[in-house]
Write an enzyme that holds these catalytic residues in place. Structure first.
Site, short mmCIF file in Angstrom:
data_model
loop_
_atom_site.label_atom_id
_atom_site.label_comp_id
_atom_site.label_asym_id
_atom_site.label_seq_id
_atom_site.Cartn_x
_atom_site.Cartn_y
_atom_site.Cartn_z
N CYS A 92 -2.57 48.61 -31.69
CA CYS A 92 -2.80 49.63 -30.66
C CYS A 92 -1.49 50.36 -30.36
O CYS A 92 -1.02 51.13 -31.19
CB CYS A 92 -3.41 48.99 -29.42
N GLU A 97 -6.10 40.06 -31.61
CA GLU A 97 -5.66 38.94 -30.77
C GLU A 97 -6.66 38.62 -29.67
O GLU A 97 -6.62 37.52 -29.09
CB GLU A 97 -4.28 39.25 -30.16
N HIS A 102 -7.97 45.32 -31.58
CA HIS A 102 -7.18 44.20 -31.07
C HIS A 102 -7.66 42.86 -31.63
O HIS A 102 -8.49 42.19 -31.00
CB HIS A 102 -7.28 44.15 -29.54
#
Length: 236
Positions: free
Chosen positions: A102, A213, A211
């Site tokens: 990002c 994670e 994302h």
């Protein structure tokens, strides 16, 4: 059950790996990234501040999401000139793997480590939702075809001129593209060629808007496709 799941993850990832996560002013996904990498490697990542000037020898450097410097000027433009970025470039020149997610992707583009730029989303609105992305035949991409991963950005519209886009295709640098759950082309933000993530020509640096994670910990119950993405770059 949590311990069993944690141990099973370590089977697939080198546990002797050392990673590092850089924090910029207004980063807000740095802790998420550190926890995801710790879960997959069994070793806490090094925490690096943007004003630091050295990074020890590591296997992976991660630039997390957020709104570095409040997204003033252009997203990532100020962070790209933070003191630590010279050290990131030095490690990148040595072939150390770099991951930008990002805002981290935006910083990598602004720093010249990846081509192109991230523009405002086509609808000029912040988008926060789970999307599907397709893994392409790229050394840093997972081998699972379609993954469900969240996005949260206002400037995720990838742009590059036609010559650069052709080079990305010819050099196999497009790692992930947006798609439907069935794998058909889709595009939430207007990105050229439906691009969700790219690598450099040497396939050592990966930048992506989704994302991974946020979908790595089984305790969250929101999916584990982020594990596949992170494992692909960790195990490369």
């Amino acid at each position: 059950m949590t311990v069993i799941l944690y141990e099973s993850l370590r089977i697939y990832t080198r546990v002797d790996m050392q990673t590092a996560v850089i924090t910029f002013p207004a980063s807000n996904c740095d802790r998420d990234m550190r926890e995801a990498l710790r879960l997959l490697t069994g070793k806490p990542p090094l925490s690096i501040w943007h004003q630091d000037t050295t990074i020890p020898n590591v296997d992976l450097i991660a630039l997390p999401g957020g709104f570095s410097f409040g997204d003033y000027l252009r997203c990532g433009a100020m962070a790209a000139h933070s003191p630590i970025m010279q050290e990131v470039k030095r490690h990148a020149a040595r072939g150390v793997r770099i991951l930008g997610v990002c805002n981290g992707f935006q910083i990598l583009c602004e720093a010249g480590l990846l081509p192109g730029v991230l523009l405002r989303n086509r609808a000029l609105k912040f988008i926060c939702k789970t999307v599907h992305i397709k893994a392409n035949d790229n050394p840093l991409a997972t081998r699972k075809d379609v993954l469900a991963v969240p996005i949260a950005h206002h400037d995720g519209n990838y742009y590059a001129d036609s010559d650069t886009l052709k080079q990305l295709q010819d050099r196999n640098q497009i790692a992930y593209t947006y798609c439907t759950a069935e794998g058909d082309p889709d595009n939430p933000n207007g990105a050229a060629l439906d691009i969700a993530g790219i690598t450099n020509a040497q396939h050592t640096i990966l930048g992506m808007m989704p994302h991974p994670e946020r979908v790595t910990d089984p305790r969250l119950g929101v999916g584990l496709d982020g594990q596949r993405i992170l494992k692909a770059i960790l195990n490369q």
